[in-house]
Write a protein that holds these residues in place. Structure first.
Motif, PDB file in Angstrom:
ATOM      1  N   LEU A 139       1.045  -1.240  -0.110  1.00  0.00           N
ATOM      2  CA  LEU A 139      -0.068  -0.027   0.106  1.00  0.00           C
ATOM      3  C   LEU A 139       0.964   1.603   0.384  1.00  0.00           C
ATOM      4  O   LEU A 139       0.545   1.975  -0.574  1.00  0.00           O
ATOM      5  CB  LEU A 139      -1.175   0.090   1.199  1.00  0.00           C
ATOM      6  CG  LEU A 139      -1.785   0.959   1.203  1.00  0.00           C
ATOM      7  CD1 LEU A 139      -3.038   1.169   0.501  1.00  0.00           C
ATOM      8  CD2 LEU A 139      -3.018   1.314   2.472  1.00  0.00           C
ATOM      9  N   GLY A 140       2.400   1.295   0.650  1.00  0.00           N
ATOM     10  CA  GLY A 140       2.522   2.475   0.915  1.00  0.00           C
ATOM     11  C   GLY A 140       3.753   2.832  -0.031  1.00  0.00           C
ATOM     12  O   GLY A 140       4.255   3.697  -1.134  1.00  0.00           O
ATOM     13  N   LEU A 141       3.963   0.481  -0.786  1.00  0.00           N
ATOM     14  CA  LEU A 141       4.073   1.440  -1.880  1.00  0.00           C
ATOM     15  C   LEU A 141       3.716   1.889  -3.241  1.00  0.00           C
ATOM     16  O   LEU A 141       4.536   2.849  -4.389  1.00  0.00           O
ATOM     17  CB  LEU A 141       5.202   0.235  -2.037  1.00  0.00           C
ATOM     18  CG  LEU A 141       6.165  -0.323  -4.033  1.00  0.00           C
ATOM     19  CD1 LEU A 141       7.406   0.707  -4.036  1.00  0.00           C
ATOM     20  CD2 LEU A 141       6.282  -1.740  -3.976  1.00  0.00           C
ATOM     21  N   GLY A 142       2.481   1.662  -3.686  1.00  0.00           N
ATOM     22  CA  GLY A 142       1.671   1.566  -4.595  1.00  0.00           C
ATOM     23  C   GLY A 142       1.485   2.974  -4.261  1.00  0.00           C
ATOM     24  O   GLY A 142       0.905   4.144  -5.839  1.00  0.00           O
ATOM     25  N   LEU A 143       0.799   3.218  -2.787  1.00  0.00           N
ATOM     26  CA  LEU A 143       0.791   5.182  -3.194  1.00  0.00           C
ATOM     27  C   LEU A 143       2.001   5.985  -3.630  1.00  0.00           C
ATOM     28  O   LEU A 143       2.310   6.659  -4.504  1.00  0.00           O
ATOM     29  CB  LEU A 143       0.139   5.281  -2.050  1.00  0.00           C
ATOM     30  CG  LEU A 143      -1.204   5.049  -1.149  1.00  0.00           C
ATOM     31  CD1 LEU A 143      -1.642   5.255  -0.263  1.00  0.00           C
ATOM     32  CD2 LEU A 143      -1.887   6.125  -2.766  1.00  0.00           C
ATOM     33  N   GLY A 144       3.222   5.484  -3.197  1.00  0.00           N
ATOM     34  CA  GLY A 144       4.085   6.250  -3.386  1.00  0.00           C
ATOM     35  C   GLY A 144       4.913   6.235  -5.117  1.00  0.00           C
ATOM     36  O   GLY A 144       5.293   7.124  -5.384  1.00  0.00           O
ATOM     37  N   LEU A 145       4.450   5.065  -5.278  1.00  0.00           N
ATOM     38  CA  LEU A 145       4.827   4.930  -6.917  1.00  0.00           C
ATOM     39  C   LEU A 145       4.386   6.492  -8.228  1.00  0.00           C
ATOM     40  O   LEU A 145       4.015   6.977  -8.479  1.00  0.00           O
ATOM     41  CB  LEU A 145       4.759   4.045  -7.190  1.00  0.00           C
ATOM     42  CG  LEU A 145       6.023   2.018  -7.059  1.00  0.00           C
ATOM     43  CD1 LEU A 145       5.416   0.674  -7.707  1.00  0.00           C
ATOM     44  CD2 LEU A 145       7.324   2.802  -7.451  1.00  0.00           C
ATOM     45  N   ILE A 146       2.594   6.098  -7.298  1.00  0.00           N
ATOM     46  CA  ILE A 146       1.689   6.827  -8.313  1.00  0.00           C
ATOM     47  C   ILE A 146       2.920   8.589  -7.453  1.00  0.00           C
ATOM     48  O   ILE A 146       2.124   8.996  -8.788  1.00  0.00           O
ATOM     49  CB  ILE A 146       0.477   7.159  -7.697  1.00  0.00           C
ATOM     50  CG1 ILE A 146      -0.403   5.487  -7.904  1.00  0.00           C
ATOM     51  CG2 ILE A 146      -0.379   7.513  -8.204  1.00  0.00           C
ATOM     52  CD1 ILE A 146      -1.497   5.016  -7.415  1.00  0.00           C
ATOM     53  N   ILE A 147       2.917   9.186  -6.857  1.00  0.00           N
ATOM     54  CA  ILE A 147       3.474  10.724  -6.284  1.00  0.00           C
ATOM     55  C   ILE A 147       4.424  10.212  -7.115  1.00  0.00           C
ATOM     56  O   ILE A 147       4.708  11.629  -7.161  1.00  0.00           O
ATOM     57  CB  ILE A 147       2.819  10.167  -4.592  1.00  0.00           C
ATOM     58  CG1 ILE A 147       2.095  10.870  -4.559  1.00  0.00           C
ATOM     59  CG2 ILE A 147       3.449  11.980  -4.266  1.00  0.00           C
ATOM     60  CD1 ILE A 147       1.462   9.871  -3.269  1.00  0.00           C
ATOM     61  N   THR A 148       5.336   9.067  -6.691  1.00  0.00           N
ATOM     62  CA  THR A 148       7.125  10.144  -7.493  1.00  0.00           C
ATOM     63  C   THR A 148       6.513  10.485  -8.926  1.00  0.00           C
ATOM     64  O   THR A 148       7.416  11.578  -9.412  1.00  0.00           O
ATOM     65  CB  THR A 148       7.492   9.127  -6.854  1.00  0.00           C
ATOM     66  OG1 THR A 148       9.321   9.843  -7.171  1.00  0.00           O
ATOM     67  CG2 THR A 148       7.354   7.489  -7.671  1.00  0.00           C
ATOM     68  N   ALA A 149       5.382  10.253  -9.833  1.00  0.00           N
ATOM     69  CA  ALA A 149       5.357  10.258 -10.966  1.00  0.00           C
ATOM     70  C   ALA A 149       4.629  11.654 -11.039  1.00  0.00           C
ATOM     71  O   ALA A 149       5.609  11.823 -11.742  1.00  0.00           O
ATOM     72  CB  ALA A 149       4.826   8.855 -11.183  1.00  0.00           C
ATOM     73  N   LEU A 150       4.155  11.486 -10.442  1.00  0.00           N
ATOM     74  CA  LEU A 150       3.635  12.674 -10.227  1.00  0.00           C
ATOM     75  C   LEU A 150       4.306  13.970 -10.310  1.00  0.00           C
ATOM     76  O   LEU A 150       4.188  15.294 -10.728  1.00  0.00           O
ATOM     77  CB  LEU A 150       2.230  13.541  -9.742  1.00  0.00           C
ATOM     78  CG  LEU A 150       0.788  12.035  -9.971  1.00  0.00           C
ATOM     79  CD1 LEU A 150       0.095  12.132  -9.176  1.00  0.00           C
ATOM     80  CD2 LEU A 150       0.275  12.413 -11.609  1.00  0.00           C
ATOM     81  N   THR A 151       5.522  14.237  -9.202  1.00  0.00           N
ATOM     82  CA  THR A 151       6.577  14.620  -8.579  1.00  0.00           C
ATOM     83  C   THR A 151       7.457  15.398 -10.146  1.00  0.00           C
ATOM     84  O   THR A 151       7.674  16.397 -10.172  1.00  0.00           O
ATOM     85  CB  THR A 151       6.977  14.362  -7.759  1.00  0.00           C
ATOM     86  OG1 THR A 151       8.102  13.069  -7.482  1.00  0.00           O
ATOM     87  CG2 THR A 151       6.302  14.413  -6.268  1.00  0.00           C
ATOM     88  N   THR A 152       7.653  14.203 -11.411  1.00  0.00           N
ATOM     89  CA  THR A 152       8.184  14.509 -12.448  1.00  0.00           C
ATOM     90  C   THR A 152       7.647  15.764 -13.135  1.00  0.00           C
ATOM     91  O   THR A 152       8.335  16.721 -13.262  1.00  0.00           O
ATOM     92  CB  THR A 152       8.077  13.488 -13.143  1.00  0.00           C
ATOM     93  OG1 THR A 152       6.740  13.089 -13.820  1.00  0.00           O
ATOM     94  CG2 THR A 152       8.842  12.194 -12.579  1.00  0.00           C
ATOM     95  N   LYS A 153       6.767  15.988 -12.754  1.00  0.00           N
ATOM     96  CA  LYS A 153       6.012  17.348 -13.082  1.00  0.00           C
ATOM     97  C   LYS A 153       5.260  18.565 -12.465  1.00  0.00           C
ATOM     98  O   LYS A 153       5.342  19.361 -12.952  1.00  0.00           O
ATOM     99  CB  LYS A 153       4.653  17.311 -14.034  1.00  0.00           C
ATOM    100  CG  LYS A 153       5.075  16.301 -15.346  1.00  0.00           C
ATOM    101  CD  LYS A 153       4.420  16.563 -16.382  1.00  0.00           C
ATOM    102  CE  LYS A 153       4.116  15.079 -17.615  1.00  0.00           C
ATOM    103  NZ  LYS A 153       3.223  15.164 -18.636  1.00  0.00           N
ATOM    104  N   TYR A 154       4.780  17.896 -11.212  1.00  0.00           N
ATOM    105  CA  TYR A 154       4.277  18.923 -10.080  1.00  0.00           C
ATOM    106  C   TYR A 154       5.340  18.377  -8.547  1.00  0.00           C
ATOM    107  O   TYR A 154       4.603  17.901  -8.268  1.00  0.00           O
ATOM    108  CB  TYR A 154       2.849  18.511  -9.506  1.00  0.00           C
ATOM    109  CG  TYR A 154       2.166  18.232 -11.193  1.00  0.00           C
ATOM    110  CD1 TYR A 154       1.303  19.642 -12.412  1.00  0.00           C
ATOM    111  CD2 TYR A 154       2.003  16.629 -11.433  1.00  0.00           C
ATOM    112  CE1 TYR A 154       0.913  19.650 -13.016  1.00  0.00           C
ATOM    113  CE2 TYR A 154       1.534  17.216 -12.502  1.00  0.00           C
ATOM    114  CZ  TYR A 154       0.090  18.254 -13.707  1.00  0.00           C
ATOM    115  OH  TYR A 154      -0.194  18.296 -14.213  1.00  0.00           O
ATOM    116  N   ARG A 155       6.071  19.006  -8.509  1.00  0.00           N
ATOM    117  CA  ARG A 155       7.500  19.425  -7.720  1.00  0.00           C
ATOM    118  C   ARG A 155       6.636  19.547  -5.928  1.00  0.00           C
ATOM    119  O   ARG A 155       7.473  19.081  -4.909  1.00  0.00           O
ATOM    120  CB  ARG A 155       8.450  19.942  -7.155  1.00  0.00           C
ATOM    121  CG  ARG A 155       9.706  20.121  -8.875  1.00  0.00           C
ATOM    122  CD  ARG A 155      10.418  18.508  -8.570  1.00  0.00           C
ATOM    123  NE  ARG A 155      11.612  18.210  -9.475  1.00  0.00           N
ATOM    124  CZ  ARG A 155      12.477  18.552  -9.765  1.00  0.00           C
ATOM    125  NH1 ARG A 155      12.598  19.647  -8.336  1.00  0.00           N
ATOM    126  NH2 ARG A 155      13.120  18.690 -10.093  1.00  0.00           N
TER     127      ARG A 155
END
Length: 295
Positions: A189-205
């Motif tokens: 759960l932590g890994l899945g949510l973290g992967l989603i967020i890290t993908a978004l942070t490439t555009k939205y720091r």
């Protein structure tokens, strides 16, 4: 004249196009030595220049438990479903800390490792996996501390019940056998949510700052400092919508017998964890192909 050339086998084949559903799990297994190396690096580097070193593993849950016992148990008088307060708060704290650490540290993988990713090839999933496993070492130490507190209160309950508060009990049950499954679910759960967020942070720091602040608030929407049974009926459905609710409640109920087992909440947590994990893997796999251009 036709020449017979020997058949060549390659360890790695680089292709220009690939499906986002190809998660390259075989590559991850082939690079497992790198995974353990990164786990060791994370563990050593974090505590290398600290005075107390790994003792911080013990200090953090102990002080958190003391503060929670004083503030929420003593001043606010929040019930703990007839579980001794230190045991109740420590169970919630160590479970929440593992999930929160996995999520927050994974959520900045692309930003923190952009230089490495841009220079050498290895399965990018190795990095977030190393975070999950290194946090598992920390959790293992803290879980050992929890077991000491658990055994202490278990002995008190059976042999010195007069030393406990009236009504307090420690009665583990068969749900304690779900502990390994609960740990895996918290990790994915932590890994899945973290992967989603890290993908978004490439555009939205800005998301990196939102996550750090948001995790502090989310803890209060999770039964860490209170049992679900003590939550207002008006807001209980919101708390149940948090996938961590079913996991922490089951973890605590299995070891202490306090409160109750919410089957619907647990099943929801299992499904939500698996779905978010798969979504996170797919999004991460898609973004890692060209994230260097945007980071």
């Amino acid at each position: 004249m036709e020449l017979n050339t020997p058949h060549e086998e390659w360890d790695l084949e680089i292709k220009p196009h690939d499906s986002v559903f190809n998660l390259h799990l075989k590559d991850v297994w082939n690079y497992r030595d790198l995974l353990w190396l990164l786990v060791r690096r994370d563990f050593v580097s974090f505590y290398k220049q600290t005075v107390l070193g790994p003792l911080w593993f013990f200090i953090q849950p102990i002080f958190t438990t003391i503060v929670f016992t004083f503030v929420f148990g003593g001043l606010a008088k929040i019930g703990t479903s007839h579980v001794p307060q230190p045991l109740f708060y420590m169970a919630g704290t160590i479970a929440w800390n593992y999930f929160a650490d996995c999520l927050t540290k994974t959520s900045t993988v692309f930003k923190d490792n952009a230089n490495i990713f841009g220079k050498v090839y290895f399965p990018r999933l190795i990095m977030p996996l190393s975070i999950v496993f290194s946090n598992l070492v920390k959790f293992g130490v803290q879980f050992g501390l929890f077991l000491i507190v658990f055994i202490y209160y278990l002995i008190q309950y059976h042999y010195f019940p007069e030393s406990l508060k009236p009504g307090d009990k420690v009665e583990p049950n068969l749900l304690v056998l779900l502990f390994p499954i609960l740990m895996i679910l918290m990790a994915i759960l932590g890994l899945g949510l973290g992967l989603i967020i890290t993908a978004l942070t490439t555009k939205y720091r800005d998301l990196a700052f939102v996550v750090t602040f948001g995790m502090q608030l989310l803890m209060y929407a999770t039964p860490v400092i209170y049992p679900l049974s003590e939550a207002s009926e008006k807001y209980r459905f919101i708390i149940k919508a948090n996938p961590m609710t079913g996991l922490i409640e089951t973890f605590r109920y299995g070891f202490t017998g306090g409160g109750k087992f919410y089957m619907d909440s647990f099943v929801y947590s299992v499904v939500a964890s698996l779905v978010l994990f798969m979504i996170g893997l797919i999004i991460f796999n898609k973004v890692e192909k060209d994230f260097v251009d945007t980071v």
